[in-house]
Write a protein that holds these residues in place. Structure first.
Motif, PDB file in Angstrom:
ATOM      1  N   ARG A 153       0.840  -1.208   0.000  1.00 11.22           N
ATOM      2  CA  ARG A 153       0.000   0.000   0.000  1.00 11.22           C
ATOM      3  C   ARG A 153       0.872   1.254   0.000  1.00 11.22           C
ATOM      4  O   ARG A 153       0.602   2.215  -0.733  1.00 11.22           O
ATOM      5  CB  ARG A 153      -0.918   0.000   1.226  1.00 11.22           C
ATOM      6  CG  ARG A 153      -1.857   1.205   1.272  1.00 11.22           C
ATOM      7  CD  ARG A 153      -2.679   1.220   2.553  1.00 11.22           C
ATOM      8  NE  ARG A 153      -3.546   0.059   2.655  1.00 11.22           N
ATOM      9  CZ  ARG A 153      -3.349  -0.959   3.486  1.00 11.22           C
ATOM     10  NH1 ARG A 153      -2.285  -0.943   4.310  1.00 11.22           N
ATOM     11  NH2 ARG A 153      -4.169  -1.970   3.529  1.00 11.22           N
ATOM     12  N   TRP A 208       2.850   1.357  -3.659  1.00  7.22           N
ATOM     13  CA  TRP A 208       2.085   1.499  -4.891  1.00  7.22           C
ATOM     14  C   TRP A 208       0.661   2.017  -4.689  1.00  7.22           C
ATOM     15  O   TRP A 208       0.046   2.495  -5.641  1.00  7.22           O
ATOM     16  CB  TRP A 208       2.002   0.155  -5.621  1.00  7.22           C
ATOM     17  CG  TRP A 208       3.317  -0.436  -6.008  1.00  7.22           C
ATOM     18  CD1 TRP A 208       4.280   0.147  -6.785  1.00  7.22           C
ATOM     19  CD2 TRP A 208       3.812  -1.733  -5.660  1.00  7.22           C
ATOM     20  NE1 TRP A 208       5.343  -0.706  -6.946  1.00  7.22           N
ATOM     21  CE2 TRP A 208       5.084  -1.876  -6.262  1.00  7.22           C
ATOM     22  CE3 TRP A 208       3.321  -2.793  -4.912  1.00  7.22           C
ATOM     23  CZ2 TRP A 208       5.851  -3.023  -6.127  1.00  7.22           C
ATOM     24  CZ3 TRP A 208       4.074  -3.943  -4.772  1.00  7.22           C
ATOM     25  CH2 TRP A 208       5.323  -4.049  -5.366  1.00  7.22           C
ATOM     26  N   GLY A 209       0.113   1.804  -3.508  1.00  8.34           N
ATOM     27  CA  GLY A 209      -1.277   2.183  -3.273  1.00  8.34           C
ATOM     28  C   GLY A 209      -2.286   1.220  -3.845  1.00  8.34           C
ATOM     29  O   GLY A 209      -3.496   1.468  -3.787  1.00  8.34           O
ATOM     30  N   ARG A 210      -1.814   0.106  -4.396  1.00 12.19           N
ATOM     31  CA  ARG A 210      -2.720  -0.864  -5.020  1.00 12.19           C
ATOM     32  C   ARG A 210      -1.980  -2.188  -5.193  1.00 12.19           C
ATOM     33  O   ARG A 210      -0.764  -2.276  -4.992  1.00 12.19           O
ATOM     34  CB  ARG A 210      -3.193  -0.377  -6.379  1.00 12.19           C
ATOM     35  CG  ARG A 210      -2.129  -0.433  -7.463  1.00 12.19           C
ATOM     36  CD  ARG A 210      -2.634   0.049  -8.808  1.00 12.19           C
ATOM     37  NE  ARG A 210      -1.934  -0.576  -9.920  1.00 12.19           N
ATOM     38  CZ  ARG A 210      -0.737  -0.210 -10.356  1.00 12.19           C
ATOM     39  NH1 ARG A 210      -0.082   0.785  -9.761  1.00 12.19           N
ATOM     40  NH2 ARG A 210      -0.178  -0.831 -11.382  1.00 12.19           N
ATOM     41  N   ASP A 260      -2.149  -5.674  -8.089  1.00 11.60           N
ATOM     42  CA  ASP A 260      -2.755  -6.312  -9.258  1.00 11.60           C
ATOM     43  C   ASP A 260      -2.746  -7.836  -9.153  1.00 11.60           C
ATOM     44  O   ASP A 260      -3.566  -8.496  -9.794  1.00 11.60           O
ATOM     45  CB  ASP A 260      -2.012  -5.896 -10.532  1.00 11.60           C
ATOM     46  CG  ASP A 260      -2.093  -4.400 -10.772  1.00 11.60           C
ATOM     47  OD1 ASP A 260      -3.224  -3.887 -10.853  1.00 11.60           O
ATOM     48  OD2 ASP A 260      -1.028  -3.740 -10.844  1.00 11.60           O
ATOM     49  N   LEU A 276      -6.966  -3.381  -1.764  1.00  8.30           N
ATOM     50  CA  LEU A 276      -5.910  -2.827  -2.609  1.00  8.30           C
ATOM     51  C   LEU A 276      -6.147  -3.121  -4.089  1.00  8.30           C
ATOM     52  O   LEU A 276      -5.465  -2.556  -4.946  1.00  8.30           O
ATOM     53  CB  LEU A 276      -4.551  -3.387  -2.184  1.00  8.30           C
ATOM     54  CG  LEU A 276      -4.059  -2.947  -0.804  1.00  8.30           C
ATOM     55  CD1 LEU A 276      -2.778  -3.689  -0.431  1.00  8.30           C
ATOM     56  CD2 LEU A 276      -3.828  -1.443  -0.766  1.00  8.30           C
ATOM     57  N   MET A 277      -7.093  -4.003  -4.380  1.00  7.17           N
ATOM     58  CA  MET A 277      -7.380  -4.351  -5.775  1.00  7.17           C
ATOM     59  C   MET A 277      -8.581  -3.534  -6.251  1.00  7.17           C
ATOM     60  O   MET A 277      -9.626  -4.065  -6.635  1.00  7.17           O
ATOM     61  CB  MET A 277      -7.612  -5.851  -5.909  1.00  7.17           C
ATOM     62  CG  MET A 277      -6.351  -6.670  -5.679  1.00  7.17           C
ATOM     63  SD  MET A 277      -6.571  -8.444  -5.979  1.00  7.17           S
ATOM     64  CE  MET A 277      -4.840  -8.958  -6.040  1.00  7.17           C
ATOM     65  N   THR A 278      -8.416  -2.227  -6.234  1.00  7.69           N
ATOM     66  CA  THR A 278      -9.515  -1.313  -6.563  1.00  7.69           C
ATOM     67  C   THR A 278      -9.916  -1.370  -8.031  1.00  7.69           C
ATOM     68  O   THR A 278     -11.039  -1.018  -8.385  1.00  7.69           O
ATOM     69  CB  THR A 278      -9.125   0.125  -6.198  1.00  7.69           C
ATOM     70  OG1 THR A 278      -7.853   0.433  -6.795  1.00  7.69           O
ATOM     71  CG2 THR A 278      -8.997   0.271  -4.685  1.00  7.69           C
ATOM     72  N   ASP A 279      -8.994  -1.798  -8.897  1.00  6.17           N
ATOM     73  CA  ASP A 279      -9.295  -1.940 -10.320  1.00  6.17           C
ATOM     74  C   ASP A 279      -9.307  -3.407 -10.724  1.00  6.17           C
ATOM     75  O   ASP A 279      -9.023  -3.757 -11.871  1.00  6.17           O
ATOM     76  CB  ASP A 279      -8.271  -1.183 -11.165  1.00  6.17           C
ATOM     77  CG  ASP A 279      -8.359   0.320 -10.956  1.00  6.17           C
ATOM     78  OD1 ASP A 279      -9.498   0.826 -10.851  1.00  6.17           O
ATOM     79  OD2 ASP A 279      -7.311   0.978 -10.886  1.00  6.17           O
TER      80      ASP A 279
END
Length: 257
Positions: free
Chosen positions: A82, A85-87, A89, A136-139
């Motif tokens: 977090r 990268w803030g995310r 994949d 963290l998997m917002t996309d």
């Protein structure tokens, strides 16, 4: 147009590195070659002398100590993702353990403590990772774990790990159902016999490997990089319409009785 197999710009976590024979190593190599960045974890300080020399072949990822039974270490691993990268994949779970006394004995004789430990390390830790990864998997993203055909049939000498891996594969299907609306895909990768550190604990592993090589339609064993290449496909845009599967990388052995 970029290749659908490219992971350029993708970031994730690979767990379970122990040495150059680890499936985690093959995954990290392949993910790096496909363009991904990652954090790579190992379970014990005693593994450091084996894992640190592997950094170059994985693109010099950040290496983190993470015993999945230590909640603080697991939380710190995802907190670092977090922070950096803030995310996320992708997350690769390549971890399995069972006490030798229970692994080498009959299922009917396995201890309660041994069964609980094997389930916690080998299965429930994947659920804990999924819980940390979800926000963290917002996309969207991909969660992958490692299995073996002993999950669905009784394989000599696989013993206690058979029911544990069966639970892991079932957990994948439920996770895929629950997390699918958020674009998070979940797979188990069922590899053929590979002489990993975990596999070394199996009784008569060499016999198991010889039988697999002779029985598989391709008449060969698979390598950790073969598993890594499959992981790249599953985590990449090329695999974007797949979820909830058990993906076999075993030279075709699973199709034969």
């Amino acid at each position: 147009m970029p290749s659908p197999f490219s992971l350029q710009g993708k970031v994730g976590i690979v767990t379970g590195l122990a040495n150059e024979n680890s499936i985690a190593f093959g995954c990290a190599q392949a993910l790096h070659d496909a363009g991904a960045e990652m954090l790579v974890s190992y379970a014990s300080p005693r593994h450091e002398r084996f894992v640190m020399p592997l950094a170059k072949d994985m693109g010099y990822p950040e290496m983190h100590l993470c015993d999945v039974q230590d909640d603080e270490q697991l939380e710190a691993l995802f907190a670092r993702a977090r922070e950096r990268w803030g995310r996320l994949d992708f997350v690769i779970h390549s971890i399995a353990f069972a006490p030798l006394a229970d692994l080498h004995g009959r299922i009917v004789d396995c201890s309660r403590e041994g069964f609980q430990l094997a389930m916690d390390v080998s299965c429930h830790s994947f659920l804990r990772m999924a819980r940390h990864a979800e926000p963290l998997m917002t996309d969207g993203g991909t969660l992958l774990c490692m299995s073996y055909q002993g999950a669905e049939r009784a394989v000599d000498h696989y013993g206690l790990m058979g029911p544990v891996k069966a639970a892991l594969e079932s957990a994948c299907r439920y996770l895929a159902t629950e997390l699918g609306p958020k674009g998070i895909r979940v797979h188990a990768v069922s590899a053929g016999p590979i002489p990993t550190r975990a596999a070394s604990g199996l009784k008569d592993f060499d016999e198991l490997a010889r039988h697999s090589e002779a029985h598989a339609p391709l008449q060969r064993l698979v390598k950790v990089r073969d598993v890594g290449n499959a992981v790249v496909y599953l985590a990449s845009p090329a695999g974007s319409s797949t979820t909830g599967t058990t993906h076999y990388i075993d030279a075709g052995e699973h199709i034969r009785y």
